[in-house]
Write a protein that holds these residues in place. Structure first.
Motif, PDB file in Angstrom:
ATOM      1  N   VAL A   1      -9.223   0.601  -0.755  1.00  0.00           N
ATOM      2  CA  VAL A   1      -7.902   1.246  -0.672  1.00  0.00           C
ATOM      3  C   VAL A   1      -6.965   0.425   0.208  1.00  0.00           C
ATOM      4  O   VAL A   1      -5.801   0.211  -0.130  1.00  0.00           O
ATOM      5  CB  VAL A   1      -8.029   2.694  -0.135  1.00  0.00           C
ATOM      6  CG1 VAL A   1      -6.674   3.272   0.212  1.00  0.00           C
ATOM      7  CG2 VAL A   1      -8.723   3.570  -1.145  1.00  0.00           C
ATOM      8  N   ARG A   2      -7.470  -0.059   1.323  1.00  0.00           N
ATOM      9  CA  ARG A   2      -6.659  -0.864   2.237  1.00  0.00           C
ATOM     10  C   ARG A   2      -6.281  -2.203   1.585  1.00  0.00           C
ATOM     11  O   ARG A   2      -5.166  -2.697   1.743  1.00  0.00           O
ATOM     12  CB  ARG A   2      -7.431  -1.080   3.540  1.00  0.00           C
ATOM     13  CG  ARG A   2      -6.703  -1.890   4.566  1.00  0.00           C
ATOM     14  CD  ARG A   2      -5.704  -1.045   5.357  1.00  0.00           C
ATOM     15  NE  ARG A   2      -5.089  -1.849   6.381  1.00  0.00           N
ATOM     16  CZ  ARG A   2      -3.845  -2.348   6.286  1.00  0.00           C
ATOM     17  NH1 ARG A   2      -3.107  -2.060   5.245  1.00  0.00           N
ATOM     18  NH2 ARG A   2      -3.349  -3.090   7.232  1.00  0.00           N
ATOM     19  N   GLN A   3      -7.209  -2.793   0.830  1.00  0.00           N
ATOM     20  CA  GLN A   3      -6.919  -4.037   0.117  1.00  0.00           C
ATOM     21  C   GLN A   3      -5.755  -3.828  -0.851  1.00  0.00           C
ATOM     22  O   GLN A   3      -4.810  -4.618  -0.904  1.00  0.00           O
ATOM     23  CB  GLN A   3      -8.160  -4.506  -0.653  1.00  0.00           C
ATOM     24  CG  GLN A   3      -9.318  -4.904   0.229  1.00  0.00           C
ATOM     25  CD  GLN A   3     -10.577  -5.197  -0.565  1.00  0.00           C
ATOM     26  OE1 GLN A   3     -10.531  -5.376  -1.785  1.00  0.00           O
ATOM     27  NE2 GLN A   3     -11.711  -5.245   0.111  1.00  0.00           N
TER      28      GLN A   3
ATOM     29  N   GLN B   1      -3.476  -1.512  -0.698  1.00  0.00           N
ATOM     30  CA  GLN B   1      -2.256  -1.258   0.064  1.00  0.00           C
ATOM     31  C   GLN B   1      -1.591  -2.570   0.482  1.00  0.00           C
ATOM     32  O   GLN B   1      -0.364  -2.692   0.430  1.00  0.00           O
ATOM     33  CB  GLN B   1      -2.553  -0.404   1.300  1.00  0.00           C
ATOM     34  CG  GLN B   1      -2.851   1.040   0.975  1.00  0.00           C
ATOM     35  CD  GLN B   1      -3.359   1.828   2.185  1.00  0.00           C
ATOM     36  OE1 GLN B   1      -3.822   1.258   3.173  1.00  0.00           O
ATOM     37  NE2 GLN B   1      -3.282   3.149   2.084  1.00  0.00           N
ATOM     38  N   LEU B   2      -2.405  -3.552   0.885  1.00  0.00           N
ATOM     39  CA  LEU B   2      -1.847  -4.858   1.264  1.00  0.00           C
ATOM     40  C   LEU B   2      -1.130  -5.511   0.083  1.00  0.00           C
ATOM     41  O   LEU B   2      -0.047  -6.084   0.245  1.00  0.00           O
ATOM     42  CB  LEU B   2      -2.950  -5.794   1.766  1.00  0.00           C
ATOM     43  CG  LEU B   2      -3.447  -5.601   3.190  1.00  0.00           C
ATOM     44  CD1 LEU B   2      -4.555  -6.603   3.492  1.00  0.00           C
ATOM     45  CD2 LEU B   2      -2.317  -5.764   4.182  1.00  0.00           C
TER      46      LEU B   2
ATOM     47  N   ARG C   1       2.102  -3.625  -0.662  1.00  0.00           N
ATOM     48  CA  ARG C   1       3.097  -3.944   0.369  1.00  0.00           C
ATOM     49  C   ARG C   1       3.713  -5.316   0.080  1.00  0.00           C
ATOM     50  O   ARG C   1       4.918  -5.509   0.249  1.00  0.00           O
ATOM     51  CB  ARG C   1       2.457  -3.924   1.763  1.00  0.00           C
ATOM     52  CG  ARG C   1       3.488  -4.060   2.875  1.00  0.00           C
ATOM     53  CD  ARG C   1       2.903  -3.867   4.261  1.00  0.00           C
ATOM     54  NE  ARG C   1       2.286  -2.562   4.387  1.00  0.00           N
ATOM     55  CZ  ARG C   1       1.013  -2.363   4.758  1.00  0.00           C
ATOM     56  NH1 ARG C   1       0.232  -3.374   5.055  1.00  0.00           N
ATOM     57  NH2 ARG C   1       0.529  -1.143   4.861  1.00  0.00           N
TER      58      ARG C   1
ATOM     59  N   MET D   1     -12.692  -4.897   4.646  1.00  0.00           N
ATOM     60  CA  MET D   1     -11.682  -3.865   4.422  1.00  0.00           C
ATOM     61  C   MET D   1     -12.078  -2.966   3.267  1.00  0.00           C
ATOM     62  O   MET D   1     -12.551  -3.453   2.254  1.00  0.00           O
ATOM     63  CB  MET D   1     -10.377  -4.575   4.030  1.00  0.00           C
ATOM     64  CG  MET D   1      -9.188  -4.239   4.831  1.00  0.00           C
ATOM     65  SD  MET D   1      -7.772  -5.146   4.141  1.00  0.00           S
ATOM     66  CE  MET D   1      -7.392  -6.136   5.550  1.00  0.00           C
TER      67      MET D   1
END
Length: 81
Positions: free
Chosen positions: A48-50, A52-53, A56, A45
């Motif tokens: 940025v996606r890490q 975001q998780l 969240r 990943m």
């Protein structure tokens, strides 16, 4: 009311059960933390996606109960790269 470090870690671990989570209070005020999160869920990943998780997982508490979080994420196999 500020969040406690163990509450932040608990929220992250609830969303990413395999995560190794280290939380540091940067200013001693319960508002400014640094978090290091290592999870197999992050494999392949983009960073940025890490992030975001993790955000969240905090369920919208950023900017409210949790004022600032310096975040470092990694997948276990890339941790020492």
């Amino acid at each position: 009311m500020p969040m406690a470090a163990d509450e932040i870690a608990g929220l992250i671990k609830a969303a990413l059960p395999d995560a190794e989570v280290t939380i540091r209070d940067l200013a001693g005020d319960g508002d400014h933390y640094a978090a290091r999160v290592v999870s197999g869920a992050f494999a392949g990943m983009p960073r940025v996606r890490q992030h975001q998780l993790v955000y969240r997982a905090l369920g919208g508490r950023m900017g409210g109960e949790l004022h600032a979080l310096q975040l470092e994420t990694a997948a276990p196999q890339t941790e020492n790269e």
